[in-house]
Design a protein around this motif. Sequence first.
Motif, PDB file in Angstrom:
ATOM      1  N   GLY A  44      39.528  69.347  23.717  1.00 21.67           N
ATOM      2  CA  GLY A  44      39.209  68.212  22.863  1.00 21.67           C
ATOM      3  C   GLY A  44      37.778  68.243  22.372  1.00 21.67           C
ATOM      4  N   GLN A  64      41.473  60.170  26.651  1.00 19.06           N
ATOM      5  CA  GLN A  64      41.550  59.943  25.211  1.00 19.06           C
ATOM      6  C   GLN A  64      41.467  58.463  24.864  1.00 19.06           C
ATOM      7  OE1 GLN A  64      44.158  62.578  23.099  1.00 19.06           O
ATOM      8  NE2 GLN A  64      44.900  60.940  21.782  1.00 19.06           N
ATOM      9  N   THR A 122      39.325  63.579  21.711  1.00 21.18           N
ATOM     10  CA  THR A 122      40.738  63.756  22.028  1.00 21.18           C
ATOM     11  C   THR A 122      40.859  64.686  23.232  1.00 21.18           C
ATOM     12  OG1 THR A 122      40.943  65.630  20.511  1.00 21.18           O
ATOM     13  CG2 THR A 122      41.424  63.439  19.622  1.00 21.18           C
TER      14      THR A 122
END
Length: 467
Positions: free
Chosen positions: A40, A387, A424
Motif C-alpha cells: 500500500g 486501511q 491502502t
Amino acid sequence: MFVTYLLRELRRRMRQAIFIAAGLGLGVGLVITVIAASDGVSATQGTVLRSLYGVGTDVTVTESPASGSGGGTRFNFAGGQPGQGSTGTSFSRDILVGGGMGTIKSSSVTTVSNLKDVSGAAGVLVLNDVKLSGTVSAAGTQGGAGASGGSGGSGSGSINSSSFTVTGVDPADDSLGPLSSGTITSGHSFTTAESDSNVAVVDSDYAKAQNLKAGSTITVAGKTFSVVGIVQAAQGVTSADVYIPLARAQALASMPNEVNTIYVSAASAADISAVSGEISHALPTATVTTSSNLASEVTGSLSSASTLANSLGKWLAVAVLAAAFGLASILTVSAVTRRVREFGTLKAMGWGSRRIIRQIMGEALVIGIAGGAVGVAIGYGAAALVQALAPPLTATTASASGGSSSRFAHAASSAGHTVSVHLTAPVTLGAVALAVVLAIAGGLLAGALGGWRAVRLRPAAALARVE
C-alpha cells in the motif's frame, strides 16, 4: 488407518492443536499485514510521484535559469500614463512571467521525441499571471516599478497584487503532460483548431473559487480568454489554475518558440534509464529527472510510513513468525514427550519409527494448514483495519527554484508541492499463498522436531513400566 488415527489424535488434543494453530496464524497474519501495508505504501508513493511529477510521464526535462537572469521583472509606469504630472497616477498591469525556470527551444521537443527509446514528448510553458494595480505619485512614474511593489524615483503610492498559475500546453500533445491525467467535467479540452485562439481550460477548484464555468471569460495577460472547459485534476495531483494553448502562452509571455518543461514518455519502463542518458547526451545543459530521482526528495508522513513498513515492520514480522515457529516446535516436542507410552504401545503392535514419524508429521501438517487459514483471516482483518483507520499521509517535494525572473515567480517555483493521500493495504494472492506456505512450513518444522524427539525416546522401557 492413518487418517482415522490422525483425526482421533487431533480431537483428543484439540486444545493444544488450536493453540499451536493460533500461534502460527498470528505469525503469518502479521506477515500478510506487513506485506499489505508495504504494498500500500509503495502504491501510494507511486501515486504521489505521479501527482508531483506528471501522470503518464517517465522523464521530465528542464533547464536551469541563465546566469544573471534573476533580476526582478520591471513594470514600467512611465510614458503616456493617464494623469502623469498630477498628484497621482492610477495604473493596472497584467503580464505573464516565467515560473523561475530556464527556457528550452521548442525544437528540442522534436529532438527528444525522435530519440530511440522515447514514445512521446510534449513541451509546456509554466508561467504566472501577475496583476498589479494601484496608484503612484507623479515622481514615481518616471521610472519602472518592480514586481515587489516598490516604485521608481522618489514618489510613493499604493500597489495591490494578485496572481494565478498559467500553463501553456500543445493541443496536439494532449495525451502527455499536465492535462493528460485530468477529467473534463464541463465543456471540452483544446482542439488542434484552437492552437492560436484565446481559449482556456480552467481547473475545477480555481473555477469554483472564481465562479467560472464553460462559456465564461477570464483575463490572461490583459487579454480576454473564453473558458471552453473545466478540468478536474486526478486525486492528489498538483495542477495549474488555468491552461491556455502553448502558442498563445509563448506570444503573451514574449517567449516565442520556447518552453520550460518537456514531459517524456519512454517506450517501456525498462527503457527509462536509457532514455535519461539519451536526453542528457542530446541536451547536455538540461536537467533530466526521473521518478526515482524525485523519490529521494519526497518528505512527510508518507516517507516515515515507508521507512516503518519496509524496515521495522518487516523485522517485526520476522521476529513474530520466528517466535510462532519456535512456540509450535516446543509445544509439539512437549506433546510427543507426553505420548511416550502411546508410542510404546504402537511399537509393540509393530509400528516402526518411520510410521510414527509419518503420523506426527501428518498431525503437524493439518495444524499448519489450519494455522494458515487462521493467518489469512487475521491478515485480511488487520489489513482492513489499517486501511480504515490509518490517517491520511502527506508527501512534500520542493521544486528547484534557481534564479527567478520575478519575486512572484520565485515564490511559486520554490514552494513545495504537498499532496495528501489515503493509505491502502491491498492483500494480494501472492501474500496469501506465502502465508499458507509459511504456516505449513512452520507445522512441518514442528512435526520434524517432534518426530526426531519420538525416535530418541525409549518407548519400550516406558511400556514395560506400565505393564
